[in-house]
Motif scaffolding. Structure first.
Motif, short mmCIF file in Angstrom:
data_model
loop_
_atom_site.label_atom_id
_atom_site.label_comp_id
_atom_site.label_asym_id
_atom_site.label_seq_id
_atom_site.Cartn_x
_atom_site.Cartn_y
_atom_site.Cartn_z
N TRP A 47 -2.32 5.55 -16.53
CA TRP A 47 -3.08 5.10 -15.37
C TRP A 47 -2.20 5.03 -14.13
N VAL A 48 -0.98 4.58 -14.27
CA VAL A 48 -0.06 4.54 -13.14
C VAL A 48 0.27 5.96 -12.70
N HIS A 49 0.42 6.85 -13.67
CA HIS A 49 0.67 8.26 -13.36
C HIS A 49 -0.48 8.84 -12.55
N THR A 50 -1.70 8.47 -12.90
CA THR A 50 -2.88 8.92 -12.16
C THR A 50 -2.84 8.42 -10.73
N ILE A 51 -2.53 7.13 -10.55
CA ILE A 51 -2.45 6.55 -9.20
C ILE A 51 -1.38 7.26 -8.38
N ALA A 79 5.36 5.19 -13.97
CA ALA A 79 4.34 6.24 -13.93
C ALA A 79 4.45 7.16 -15.15
N VAL A 80 5.66 7.48 -15.56
CA VAL A 80 5.84 8.36 -16.72
C VAL A 80 5.37 7.69 -18.00
N HIS A 97 1.44 19.56 -17.33
CA HIS A 97 1.36 18.10 -17.36
C HIS A 97 2.06 17.54 -18.60
N VAL A 98 1.91 18.21 -19.72
CA VAL A 98 2.57 17.77 -20.95
C VAL A 98 4.08 17.87 -20.79
N ALA A 99 4.55 18.99 -20.21
CA ALA A 99 5.99 19.17 -20.00
C ALA A 99 6.53 18.15 -19.01
N ALA A 100 5.71 17.77 -18.01
CA ALA A 100 6.16 16.81 -16.99
C ALA A 100 6.46 15.44 -17.57
N GLU A 101 5.84 15.11 -18.69
CA GLU A 101 6.11 13.82 -19.32
C GLU A 101 7.47 13.79 -20.02
#
Length: 295
Positions: A160-164, A155-156, A66-70
């Motif tokens: 909260w948008v990333h969660t949605i 989202a990035v 998840h950290v790398a995905a950002e």
């Protein structure tokens, strides 16, 4: 666990997020299924599918991935492959909803039904979502929408948008995978030919989007250009397109082959054990009417 990684300011162990909400939801879902399942009736493989599916989702949203995905579209795509291509089909095949309902009990089911009505999912809307093609259209809308430049960058940059985004991916994927792999009534009583068609259309739209990403002459997402530079962002995007194309495409192809074999195979065994076919005596095991009866 999908709704947790944006809710708390979590501590870390290395790059692992020690998010108590993610841990609680993961343990809770598995625990409810274990409590609600009927060992003499529910096949052990269903338990394995639920546990693996939930744990894959947990890893996707709280691990170093998840950290790398950002910072990387390619790693973000790995997240999407895990959620859409592993978690969702495993849960669709296992169809754990009746067991989860039994684990919740009458009051829990009532609370879920009230929440469903609160967000506008009335009986008519739920009935429309039983159509396999409607589920596919919903998935295409969600999948392509979140890969548009504006929504993806949002989202990035916003947890909260990333969660949605992740929640909507899993819900839409779960609906369409249920139409391909799920038990008959959970899949909208889809004819085997329709299952094959949905699998084909699912793969077709994925190939188209992945090809656009892979062969794009310029980066789509400015957020990665700012973080990586234009050349590295473009290379990262091309890798992401290949990751969508090959692993996710392979999973969809296998599902399509299975659906086609079910369609053209012999029909003289009414109680075959394939995940998408259930005998008349067990058809209600994976249907929402059972949840209604618990109330």
């Amino acid at each position: 666990m999908l709704i947790s990684h944006g809710t708390l300011e979590h501590g870390t162990l290395g790059d692992w997020a020690l998010d108590p909400v993610a841990i609680a939801v993961t343990v809770g879902v598995i625990g409810l299924y274990v409590v609600g399942r009927r060992p003499g009736h529910d096949a052990p493989w269903r338990l394995a599918a639920v546990v693996i599916g939930v744990l894959v989702s947990f890893v996707a949203v709280v691990s170093p991935l998840h950290v790398a995905a950002e910072r990387s579209l390619a790693w973000h795509m790995v997240q999407h492959v895990l959620l859409i291509g592993v978690t969702a089909p495993l849960l669709a095949v296992a169809a754990p909803w009746p067991a989860l309902a039994r684990g919740l009990g009458v009051r829990g089911v009532g609370a879920v039904s009230s929440a469903r009505r609160l967000v506008g999912l009335d009986v008519a809307r739920m009935r429309r979502l039983r159509s396999p093609l409607a589920r596919w259209l919903l998935f295409v809308f969600v999948f392509w929408g979140w890969h548009s430049a504006r929504l993806y960058s949002l989202a990035v940059e916003n947890e909260w948008v990333h969660t949605i985004e992740h929640v909507s991916f899993v819900v839409a994927a779960l609906l369409v995978w249920s139409a391909v792999l799920g038990p008959e009534r959970a899949g909208g009583n889809a004819d085997p030919a329709i299952r094959v068609l949905v699998a084909f259309l699912l793969g077709l739209q994925g190939v188209l989007l992945s090809a656009l990403l892979t062969f794009a002459p310029s980066p789509w997402y400015g957020v990665y250009v700012d973080r990586l530079g234009a050349d590295d962002a473009l290379a990262d995007q091309h890798i992401a397109g290949v990751l969508m194309w090959v692993p996710l495409g392979a999973l969809i192809t296998v599902a399509g082959i299975w659906a086609a074999m079910t369609w053209i195979g012999p029909d003289d065994e009414p109680a075959r054990s394939e995940p998408g076919r259930v005998s008349q005596g067990t058809a209600t095991e994976s249907t929402f009417p059972e949840i209604t009866r618990l109330r």
